[in-house]
Design an enzyme around this catalytic site. Structure first.
Site, PDB file in Angstrom:
ATOM      1  N   GLY A  13     -11.565 -54.325 -39.728  1.00 42.45           N
ATOM      2  CA  GLY A  13     -11.085 -54.896 -40.974  1.00 42.45           C
ATOM      3  C   GLY A  13      -9.656 -54.474 -41.244  1.00 42.45           C
ATOM      4  N   GLY A  15      -7.764 -55.886 -44.207  1.00 44.38           N
ATOM      5  CA  GLY A  15      -7.281 -56.289 -45.522  1.00 44.38           C
ATOM      6  C   GLY A  15      -6.581 -55.125 -46.189  1.00 44.38           C
ATOM      7  N   GLY A  18      -8.792 -51.907 -45.816  1.00 45.28           N
ATOM      8  CA  GLY A  18      -8.934 -51.617 -44.392  1.00 45.28           C
ATOM      9  C   GLY A  18      -7.643 -51.083 -43.791  1.00 45.28           C
ATOM     10  N   PHE A 100     -19.334 -61.161 -43.978  1.00 51.95           N
ATOM     11  CA  PHE A 100     -19.072 -61.279 -42.541  1.00 51.95           C
ATOM     12  C   PHE A 100     -19.852 -60.279 -41.690  1.00 51.95           C
ATOM     13  CE2 PHE A 100     -14.561 -62.684 -43.921  1.00 51.95           C
ATOM     14  CZ  PHE A 100     -15.035 -63.956 -44.219  1.00 51.95           C
ATOM     15  N   LYS A 123     -18.599 -53.174 -49.949  1.00 57.42           N
ATOM     16  CA  LYS A 123     -19.293 -53.176 -51.232  1.00 57.42           C
ATOM     17  C   LYS A 123     -19.982 -54.519 -51.457  1.00 57.42           C
ATOM     18  CE  LYS A 123     -16.145 -49.700 -52.996  1.00 57.42           C
ATOM     19  NZ  LYS A 123     -15.090 -49.308 -53.930  1.00 57.42           N
ATOM     20  N   ALA A 157      -6.483 -49.519 -53.526  1.00 50.05           N
ATOM     21  CA  ALA A 157      -5.775 -49.408 -52.252  1.00 50.05           C
ATOM     22  C   ALA A 157      -4.281 -49.153 -52.439  1.00 50.05           C
ATOM     23  CB  ALA A 157      -6.000 -50.673 -51.419  1.00 50.05           C
ATOM     24  N   LYS A 209     -20.879 -51.824 -59.447  1.00 51.63           N
ATOM     25  CA  LYS A 209     -19.764 -51.668 -60.388  1.00 51.63           C
ATOM     26  C   LYS A 209     -18.873 -52.911 -60.385  1.00 51.63           C
ATOM     27  CE  LYS A 209     -16.578 -50.783 -57.071  1.00 51.63           C
ATOM     28  NZ  LYS A 209     -15.219 -51.314 -56.876  1.00 51.63           N
ATOM     29  N   ASN A 274     -11.584 -57.830 -59.476  1.00 54.07           N
ATOM     30  CA  ASN A 274     -12.689 -58.542 -60.111  1.00 54.07           C
ATOM     31  C   ASN A 274     -12.423 -58.734 -61.602  1.00 54.07           C
ATOM     32  OD1 ASN A 274     -14.972 -58.844 -57.979  1.00 54.07           O
ATOM     33  ND2 ASN A 274     -14.263 -56.748 -57.712  1.00 54.07           N
ATOM     34  N   GLN A 302     -15.776 -59.543 -54.818  1.00 47.20           N
ATOM     35  CA  GLN A 302     -17.115 -59.049 -54.511  1.00 47.20           C
ATOM     36  C   GLN A 302     -18.041 -59.113 -55.726  1.00 47.20           C
ATOM     37  OE1 GLN A 302     -18.024 -58.551 -51.485  1.00 47.20           O
ATOM     38  NE2 GLN A 302     -15.954 -58.813 -50.698  1.00 47.20           N
TER      39      GLN A 302
END
Length: 362
Positions: A13, A15, A18, A100, A123, A157, A209, A274, A302
């Site tokens: 990963g 992103g 990642g 995925f 998550k 991140a 969460k 989110n 997510q």
């Protein structure tokens, strides 16, 4: 030391999160005698101005799409084939969207080391055909026949990569010795890792969460006051505890007060994608998918899919009435109810008796 005996690490990963984790791990292995200096990272191949993203990362040592402005050390190698990236790895770190995972495991099965160890930073959940849900770490473990631990925590991140102090995360690992090794692999001066044995609760907190943060975004989009946001967080936290208590007995109450629990809930609800997209969902009239494409630079939400997975299970268990907040958030995401219905749900439930866990250990 014989280089052939050194442990290899792969990150699946690339992103935002990642890339940040791969950057940390690639730095750390250079200072650790037990690890091979080369770290591989699976990158979903994209073209930027006619150039492959893997080519850009390997030549310029930077993920210019998801982690612009922060260089990788030269020992990080980007590969577009997940099997090629993971086949020699002793530690495989999973950091892809949870949608995925199934396909990725099918590609990897039988093509990785038999004694490899997985670590999931993913998550979310996956629906089971019988009406329930499965944890991502359990799926990885079953489909690849390897142990899989989890890393979740109160971090964004962009803040971790900028080395802002006091970032934290929780490693769920039942194997004490292995937990110490993984802690060293992920920890930096700015990202502190605590290790707990309660793997399932760590992972469930990391998934649930995002549902609550989506609800907080609806509150913001509706222009409601801080009282409603506080009520949203309190009710959401209670439903998180109730979910673990009823469906995963044996978890520990103390885990909810680790970085993966209340801390991650607060950080995500105030600074995560989110919340941001859920607020725009209310004010713009656009769909979740449209906002995802417009606002997230190729990343995925997510909260909405996790809400759908959880309520799928709750409907089959005939328990949606016990989780009114999760249920109404899912209904709003799917256009079955208007966002203002969230206000009604909060007001109907805020004065009810606080949930007291029955199965959670101290």
């Amino acid at each position: 030391m014989d280089v052939k005996k050194l442990k290899r690490v792969c990150v699946l990963g690339s992103g935002g999160w990642g890339s940040v984790i791969a950057r940390i791990v690639a730095r750390n292995v250079l200072c650790m005698r037990r690890f091979h200096p080369k770290v591989t990272m699976y990158v979903f191949e994209e073209f930027l101005d006619g150039r492959k993203l893997t080519e850009i990362i390997n030549k310029e040592h930077e993920n210019v799409k998801y982690c612009r402005g922060y260089k990788f050390t030269n020992n990080l190698i980007a590969l577009s084939d997940p099997v090629e990236a993971a086949k020699y790895a002793d530690y495989i770190i999973f950091v892809t969207p949870h949608q995925f995972v199934d396909g990725l495991c099918k590609l990897l099965y039988g093509k990785i080391k038999k004694r490899a160890v997985g670590v999931s930073l993913i998550k979310g959940f996956e629906k089971k055909s019988g009406g329930g849900i499965d944890l991502i770490s359990h799926i990885i473990s079953k489909k690849l026949a390897i142990p899989c631990h989890v890393l979740m925590g109160a971090n964004i991140a962009s803040e971790v990569v900028a080395e802002i102090k006091h970032c934290t995360s929780t490693l769920g690992c039942k194997n004490r010795k292995r937990g110490e090794v993984l802690k060293d692999l992920f920890e930096t001066d700015h990202l502190k890792i605590s290790v707990v044995a309660d793997e399932d609760t760590v992972e469930i907190c990391g998934a649930l969460k995002n549902i609550v943060a989506t609800g907080v975004g609806f509150v913001d989009g509706l222009g409601l006051d801080n009282r409603m946001k506080e009520a949203m967080l309190r009710l959401g936290f209670m439903e998180m505890m109730k979910f673990v208590d009823l469906f995963y007995p044996g978890g520990r109450l103390s885990t909810f007060f680790e970085s993966c629990g209340i801390a991650d809930l607060i950080v995500t609800s105030f600074a995560g994608r989110n919340r941001k997209c859920a607020a725009a969902f209310v004010t713009s009239g656009k769909t979740i998918k449209e906002l995802e494409k417009e606002m997230l630079n190729g990343q995925m939400l997510q909260g909405p899919p996790t809400a759908e997975e959880v309520t799928f299970m709750l409907r089959n268990e005939k328990m949606t009435d016990q989780f009114p907040l999760f249920t109404v958030i899912d209904q709003i995401c799917r256009g079955q109810k208007e966002a203002k219905e969230l206000t009604k749900c909060i007001e109907e439930n805020i004065l009810k008796k606080t949930y007291c866990p029955k199965n959670l250990k101290a």
